[in-house]
Design a protein around this motif. Structure first.
Motif, PDB file in Angstrom:
ATOM      1  N   ALA A 182      36.670  47.981  30.605  1.00  0.00           N
ATOM      2  CA  ALA A 182      37.495  49.219  30.888  1.00  0.00           C
ATOM      3  C   ALA A 182      37.659  49.343  32.274  1.00  0.00           C
ATOM      4  O   ALA A 182      38.911  49.984  32.511  1.00  0.00           O
ATOM      5  CB  ALA A 182      36.606  50.236  30.256  1.00  0.00           C
ATOM      6  N   HIS A 183      36.967  48.821  33.272  1.00  0.00           N
ATOM      7  CA  HIS A 183      37.207  49.006  34.573  1.00  0.00           C
ATOM      8  C   HIS A 183      37.254  47.656  35.373  1.00  0.00           C
ATOM      9  O   HIS A 183      35.920  47.366  35.712  1.00  0.00           O
ATOM     10  CB  HIS A 183      36.434  50.199  35.107  1.00  0.00           C
ATOM     11  N   SER A 184      38.008  47.044  35.593  1.00  0.00           N
ATOM     12  CA  SER A 184      37.878  45.800  36.001  1.00  0.00           C
ATOM     13  C   SER A 184      38.023  45.548  37.667  1.00  0.00           C
ATOM     14  O   SER A 184      37.896  44.898  38.466  1.00  0.00           O
ATOM     15  CB  SER A 184      39.134  44.900  35.706  1.00  0.00           C
ATOM     16  N   GLY A 185      38.237  46.994  38.280  1.00  0.00           N
ATOM     17  CA  GLY A 185      37.883  47.060  39.835  1.00  0.00           C
ATOM     18  C   GLY A 185      38.922  46.493  40.396  1.00  0.00           C
ATOM     19  O   GLY A 185      40.178  46.425  40.204  1.00  0.00           O
ATOM     20  N   ILE A 186      38.634  45.387  41.598  1.00  0.00           N
ATOM     21  CA  ILE A 186      39.628  44.684  42.190  1.00  0.00           C
ATOM     22  C   ILE A 186      39.778  43.244  41.785  1.00  0.00           C
ATOM     23  O   ILE A 186      38.529  42.595  41.623  1.00  0.00           O
ATOM     24  CB  ILE A 186      39.331  44.675  43.845  1.00  0.00           C
ATOM     25  N   VAL A 187      40.891  42.653  41.474  1.00  0.00           N
ATOM     26  CA  VAL A 187      41.016  41.314  40.977  1.00  0.00           C
ATOM     27  C   VAL A 187      41.674  40.614  42.016  1.00  0.00           C
ATOM     28  O   VAL A 187      42.863  41.182  42.561  1.00  0.00           O
ATOM     29  CB  VAL A 187      41.771  41.529  39.590  1.00  0.00           C
TER      30      VAL A 187
END
Length: 300
Positions: free
Chosen positions: A6-11
């Protein structure tokens, strides 16, 4: 993939190029500022793509264990990227770093991850990129198709002599896209504890300007810019804002301001832009030519 988190942060896209390595280091610092997870993504290229080239390829050109060899190389590349991310931080334990290996082109999986990510980070060019001419195919694809802000990173040479308190710059034209750019820029300036320079140019071209009326035009432009910033300044009282209004081409002014900044934020398209289809002419020119990190404030 992105749907699982749900929350992938920084990719960040990883390919081992100098620009990619700079993107990994920048992304690690961005993740640490947010307390977010950092996901490193590398795409394996499908050898069947050679069939589309008008070049004869011997039947035994690909080794029997091609994918095994490529996966081993990819594992080493991701391990190197993880070390780069750790070395970019005073305390590597402040972020969680994850690795993701995909097959096929790099754009599609990064676009998919962008649906849940807070930001996607890429180098301006990957391996084989044309130096100082164009964005690489991956960075170009993302600034046109991603569902979240995209940070495009050049190598860090341009920032070596830049002051640590060099500001964040944002271009504002009053469009919905530039409103999102303002939101992103205030967040970045607040996290970094930096001044925010907000630029508004009154005209696309000074050739269309009748000089005698400039004082009245400038007063109205100042008023418009103040209105655009007012709500965000209330939300981010810690951010010092310097307003800049110019009678000039916005591309020229953004490039000039970038020479003394450490981050530039632009909308994905400006007035008259076709949402979700093309990158605005100003944003496109700036991303192609600026030498510091630039965030294209894309959104779903």
């Amino acid at each position: 993939m992105a749907q699982e988190s749900a929350h992938s942060g920084i990719v960040v896209g990883v390919d081992g190029s100098p620009e990619s390595n700079a993107a990994v280091a920048w992304a690690a610092r961005a993740a640490a500022m947010r307390g977010a997870r950092l996901t490193l993504i590398h795409a394996l290229t499908d050898p069947s793509a050679a069939a589309w080239l008008d070049v004869p390829v011997p039947a035994d050109y690909w080794p029997p264990d091609y994918w095994g060899v490529q996966r081993a190389k990819a594992a080493d590349l991701l391990a190197d990227a993880t070390r780069i991310a750790s070395q970019a931080l005073p305390d590597p334990s402040t972020i969680t770093v994850e690795q993701e290996l995909t097959a096929g082109g790099a754009v599609a999986p990064l676009v998919e991850w962008s649906k849940a990510a807070e930001m996607v980070v890429v180098g301006c060019r990957g391996r084989g990129g044309l130096q100082k001419i164009l964005l690489g195919s991956v960075s170009s694809g993302l600034v046109h198709r991603a569902h979240c802000p995209v940070a495009v990173i050049h190598d860090e040479a341009a920032l070596k002599d830049r002051s640590a308190d060099a500001p964040v710059v944002v271009g504002i034209d009053g469009s919905p896209a530039s409103e999102h750019a303002v939101e992103v820029a205030f967040g970045e300036a607040s996290r970094r504890e930096l001044e925010l320079v907000a630029l508004h140019t009154w005209l696309e071209s000074s050739d269309d300007f009748i000089g005698a009326g400039w004082p009245n035009v400038q007063a109205r432009a100042d008023e418009i810019l103040a209105e655009r910033l007012a709500g965000w300044q209330e939300r981010y009282p810690d951010v010092v804002v310097r307003r800049v209004v110019k009678m000039d081409n916005p591309i020229h002014q953004l490039l000039e301001l970038s020479k003394s900044a450490q981050l530039l934020v632009v909308g994905s398209h400006g007035r008259g832009g076709i949402a979700g289809l093309i990158l605005g002419s100003v944003s496109s020119a700036v991303v192609q030519r600026v030498q510091i990190p630039v965030i294209v404030a894309r959104r779903p």
